[in-house]
Design a protein around this motif. Sequence first.
Motif, PDB file in Angstrom:
ATOM      1  N   LYS A   1       0.989  -1.086   0.027  1.00 44.82           N
ATOM      2  CA  LYS A   1       0.188   0.124   0.014  1.00 44.82           C
ATOM      3  C   LYS A   1       0.811   1.273   0.137  1.00 44.82           C
ATOM      4  O   LYS A   1       0.631   2.161  -0.623  1.00 44.82           O
ATOM      5  CB  LYS A   1      -0.927  -0.062   1.311  1.00 44.82           C
ATOM      6  N   LYS A   2       1.928   1.294   0.817  1.00 42.86           N
ATOM      7  CA  LYS A   2       2.704   2.367   0.994  1.00 42.86           C
ATOM      8  C   LYS A   2       3.456   2.939  -0.672  1.00 42.86           C
ATOM      9  O   LYS A   2       3.275   4.126  -0.676  1.00 42.86           O
ATOM     10  CB  LYS A   2       3.837   2.054   1.788  1.00 42.86           C
TER      11      LYS A   2
ATOM     12  N   VAL B   1      -1.173   4.370 -11.563  1.00 44.76           N
ATOM     13  CA  VAL B   1      -1.312   3.317 -10.753  1.00 44.76           C
ATOM     14  C   VAL B   1      -1.681   3.721  -9.222  1.00 44.76           C
ATOM     15  O   VAL B   1      -2.622   3.586  -8.676  1.00 44.76           O
ATOM     16  CB  VAL B   1      -0.086   2.470 -10.134  1.00 44.76           C
ATOM     17  N   ASN B   2      -1.303   5.139  -9.120  1.00 43.09           N
ATOM     18  CA  ASN B   2      -1.739   5.949  -7.723  1.00 43.09           C
ATOM     19  C   ASN B   2      -3.209   6.011  -7.809  1.00 43.09           C
ATOM     20  O   ASN B   2      -3.853   5.965  -6.701  1.00 43.09           O
ATOM     21  CB  ASN B   2      -0.750   6.924  -7.789  1.00 43.09           C
TER      22      ASN B   2
ATOM     23  N   LYS C   1      -5.921   4.670  -4.912  1.00 42.97           N
ATOM     24  CA  LYS C   1      -6.716   5.455  -4.259  1.00 42.97           C
ATOM     25  C   LYS C   1      -8.102   5.307  -4.278  1.00 42.97           C
ATOM     26  O   LYS C   1      -8.821   5.608  -3.103  1.00 42.97           O
ATOM     27  CB  LYS C   1      -6.524   6.987  -4.469  1.00 42.97           C
ATOM     28  N   GLN C   2      -8.688   4.679  -5.074  1.00 42.14           N
ATOM     29  CA  GLN C   2     -10.200   4.307  -4.919  1.00 42.14           C
ATOM     30  C   GLN C   2     -10.377   2.931  -4.418  1.00 42.14           C
ATOM     31  O   GLN C   2     -11.435   2.550  -4.155  1.00 42.14           O
ATOM     32  CB  GLN C   2     -10.872   4.378  -6.186  1.00 42.14           C
TER      33      GLN C   2
ATOM     34  N   TYR D   1      -3.465  -6.941  -4.099  1.00 40.26           N
ATOM     35  CA  TYR D   1      -2.160  -7.419  -3.566  1.00 40.26           C
ATOM     36  C   TYR D   1      -1.922  -8.744  -3.976  1.00 40.26           C
ATOM     37  O   TYR D   1      -0.699  -9.105  -4.389  1.00 40.26           O
ATOM     38  CB  TYR D   1      -1.969  -7.152  -1.901  1.00 40.26           C
ATOM     39  N   ALA D   2      -2.940  -9.594  -3.759  1.00 44.39           N
ATOM     40  CA  ALA D   2      -2.647 -10.979  -4.148  1.00 44.39           C
ATOM     41  C   ALA D   2      -2.214 -11.139  -5.835  1.00 44.39           C
ATOM     42  O   ALA D   2      -1.599 -11.983  -6.101  1.00 44.39           O
ATOM     43  CB  ALA D   2      -4.153 -12.021  -3.800  1.00 44.39           C
TER      44      ALA D   2
END
Length: 117
Positions: free
Chosen positions: A14-15, A26-27, A31-32, A42-43
């Motif tokens: 996340k960071k 990507v950012n 954010k949504q 993440y997976a």
Amino acid sequence: MMSKSFIENLDSFKKLMLSNAVPNYVNRYCKQLNEGKWIWFYAQMIEAVMITDELDYLFYVLKWILKTDFHDLGYEMYFYDMTNPECRSESLIKDKYCAIYNQHYHSKFIDDISMLQ
């Protein structure tokens, strides 16, 4: 080149994804995301990072993938690999995973391509 350490845990993932170290698209996508979507993304990224040595190129390809309603990032990478002329000389997917992904996704790819024609 970006280090794969960002994928070690959800918090480091996340960071990075919310930092200026990744492309804006990507950012914006991240954010949504709600918590469930963060875990899902993440997976998906764990697999994507595992099958490629080209993290910079992976983030470049995400520009197109994140615009779709994708369900399987591995398949999207395979699809991109098969349809992008730039990937003919250098695949996004490591050699040791190409045969596995070809076996797993080739039929779906053929079906998807035939629908586009």
